[in-house]
Design a protein around this motif. Sequence first.
Motif, mmCIF file in Angstrom:
data_model
loop_
_atom_site.group_PDB
_atom_site.id
_atom_site.type_symbol
_atom_site.label_atom_id
_atom_site.label_comp_id
_atom_site.label_asym_id
_atom_site.label_seq_id
_atom_site.Cartn_x
_atom_site.Cartn_y
_atom_site.Cartn_z
ATOM 1 N N LEU A 20 -11.072 -0.816 -17.079
ATOM 2 C CA LEU A 20 -11.919 -1.927 -15.850
ATOM 3 C C LEU A 20 -10.733 -3.214 -15.208
ATOM 4 O O LEU A 20 -11.378 -3.219 -14.381
ATOM 5 C CB LEU A 20 -13.277 -2.222 -17.424
ATOM 6 N N ILE A 21 -10.163 -3.324 -16.221
ATOM 7 C CA ILE A 21 -9.440 -3.985 -15.611
ATOM 8 C C ILE A 21 -8.546 -3.860 -14.135
ATOM 9 O O ILE A 21 -8.632 -3.981 -13.959
ATOM 10 C CB ILE A 21 -8.573 -5.238 -16.779
ATOM 11 N N TYR B 90 -14.971 3.288 -11.752
ATOM 12 C CA TYR B 90 -15.320 1.905 -11.135
ATOM 13 C C TYR B 90 -15.141 1.759 -10.371
ATOM 14 O O TYR B 90 -15.888 0.339 -9.046
ATOM 15 C CB TYR B 90 -14.637 1.282 -12.238
ATOM 16 N N LYS C 12 -4.087 -13.857 -18.340
ATOM 17 C CA LYS C 12 -4.472 -13.764 -17.689
ATOM 18 C C LYS C 12 -4.595 -15.125 -16.663
ATOM 19 O O LYS C 12 -4.597 -16.076 -16.546
ATOM 20 C CB LYS C 12 -6.254 -13.627 -16.912
ATOM 21 N N MET D 12 -18.092 0.117 -7.727
ATOM 22 C CA MET D 12 -17.789 -1.867 -6.846
ATOM 23 C C MET D 12 -17.505 -1.756 -5.572
ATOM 24 O O MET D 12 -17.651 -2.797 -4.828
ATOM 25 C CB MET D 12 -17.147 -2.352 -6.852
ATOM 26 N N TYR E 285 -11.492 -15.646 -10.692
ATOM 27 C CA TYR E 285 -11.777 -14.580 -11.572
ATOM 28 C C TYR E 285 -10.888 -15.239 -13.093
ATOM 29 O O TYR E 285 -10.699 -13.809 -13.800
ATOM 30 C CB TYR E 285 -10.427 -13.162 -11.538
ATOM 31 N N GLU F 212 -10.236 -9.027 -2.432
ATOM 32 C CA GLU F 212 -11.658 -10.021 -2.356
ATOM 33 C C GLU F 212 -10.411 -10.226 -1.554
ATOM 34 O O GLU F 212 -10.775 -11.857 -0.612
ATOM 35 C CB GLU F 212 -11.985 -10.170 -4.043
ATOM 36 N N ALA G 204 -9.766 -4.504 -7.470
ATOM 37 C CA ALA G 204 -10.911 -5.577 -6.145
ATOM 38 C C ALA G 204 -10.484 -6.950 -5.635
ATOM 39 O O ALA G 204 -10.914 -6.821 -5.204
ATOM 40 C CB ALA G 204 -12.123 -5.479 -7.313
ATOM 41 N N MET G 205 -9.246 -7.365 -6.843
ATOM 42 C CA MET G 205 -9.745 -8.938 -6.745
ATOM 43 C C MET G 205 -8.725 -8.913 -5.744
ATOM 44 O O MET G 205 -8.466 -9.434 -4.919
ATOM 45 C CB MET G 205 -9.134 -9.356 -8.276
ATOM 46 N N GLU H 152 -10.741 -3.884 -11.890
ATOM 47 C CA GLU H 152 -10.587 -5.100 -11.141
ATOM 48 C C GLU H 152 -9.389 -5.574 -10.334
ATOM 49 O O GLU H 152 -9.958 -6.976 -9.919
ATOM 50 C CB GLU H 152 -11.234 -6.536 -12.836
ATOM 51 N N VAL H 153 -8.523 -5.231 -11.225
ATOM 52 C CA VAL H 153 -7.395 -5.801 -10.706
ATOM 53 C C VAL H 153 -7.066 -5.620 -9.115
ATOM 54 O O VAL H 153 -7.166 -6.696 -8.113
ATOM 55 C CB VAL H 153 -6.136 -6.342 -11.492
#
Length: 420
Positions: free
Chosen positions: A138-139, A241, A103, A245, A34, A149, A145-146, A142-143
């Motif tokens: 979006l971030i 978002y 990041k 995902m 990422y 993950e 989702a990460m 993403e955070v």
Amino acid sequence: MKINAPKGTQDILPEQALIWQWVEKQVREVFRVYNYGEVRTPIFEHTELFARGIGETTDIVEKEMYTFLDQGGRSITLRPEGTASVVRAFLEHNLAAKTGVTKLFYFGPMFRQEKPQAGRFRQFHQFGVEVLGENSPLIDAEVIAMATEIYRRLGLDALEVRLNSVGCPVCRANYRQALLDHLTPRSGELCASCQRRLVQNPLRVLDCKSPVCQGITAEAPQLDQYLCEDCASHFAAVRRYLDAMGVVYMIDSRLVRGLDYYTKTVFEVVYQGLGAQNAVCGGGRYDGLVQQCGGPPTPGIGFAAGVERLIITLEKQGKLPELSGAPQVYLSVLGDAPKLKAFEIAQNLRAQGIRTELEYAGRSLKAQMKTADKLNAALVLILGEDELARETIVLRNMKKGEQREVPWRELVTVIQEELG
Ligand code: ATP
Ligand code: MG
């Protein structure tokens, strides 16, 4: 008198440390893909940083910090969390100038003087990320989702993502008033902490674990009805978002998080199987924090995840990996003459990356074999005076129970074959 480790701290012994290393490796790999860079900040900071960065009325600053005066009379605090330090480093080194979006991730020990219990320690470990300089929902997605993950990669399931928006200072002020209007008439029924929170930080009452307080807040107005247009559309975009995902989450309108600095998106990852201390990860957006720490207006978002609770979850779900700390080779030495040669062979094997243990004491063969067995060595090499004279060594495969004599110069190749 025997001295034990302080209450709320733990020794991580070699076998357990293998699990820690494995976890850390997986986590780092996710951060790498990422595109996060690691930051290692000091374990202690000026107390003022946490007072300002976390908030004077939070549990952490009010009662959980390890604060002391150093020899120079400065007030120092062992870091209770990572975000304030990362923001300080970000400003101190002007990282904003390097790239548009910064990041960063960290991994290390944190200190809070809490009541030790299952999944709650005084020294514990967190890994976490901070993204500075990006507003886009979006971030946020993403955070989150990460974070999911990472747990997926470690093989965990049945984790729940709880999501909420705590709005910005403008909409939160409106909500705060509505909440006060609801709670004040019943303030006498609230627990002692919440009576205090009601004055200092009424949103925190939503967070209370007491069933009575929860009953009272159950009928309270909900934050999402008070979000301003900007906060509402940001929240809607984050959800859109995440949906796109395939990240599963539930909206939890009670989720306000313990720290004052959050704005808009807040989230937690919980595992119900952990009982009372069930949060493995918590985070959110903190658009006011950098400014509060003396920097220019800079949006930010991040999370912190507890490593001890993560490892307990792996245990409970039967997902601990099988890891071996056993030597690949145990080098047994018989008599005095071969000792030096044995040392040389051991050093040579180690230089080839073969995990090698050597007999130091010169005990009987029987005693040495017992040790090799206990250590669970895959191969035993035996060097006695006869082998020394012939420039060979006896190699025994412990699993197959077979042994043969191998010339020194073929040794590395033969060992590599035997180890597969
Ligand atoms: P809790 O509600 O359990 O006290 P928190 O809101 O104080 O958690 P954060 O400050 O958000 O926790 O820290 C993020 C994560 O760090 C938590 O979700 C948890 O996994 C872990 N953590 C926090 N405090 C401790 C502790 N004292 N011992 C072990 N892990 C902890
Ligand atoms: Mg806490």
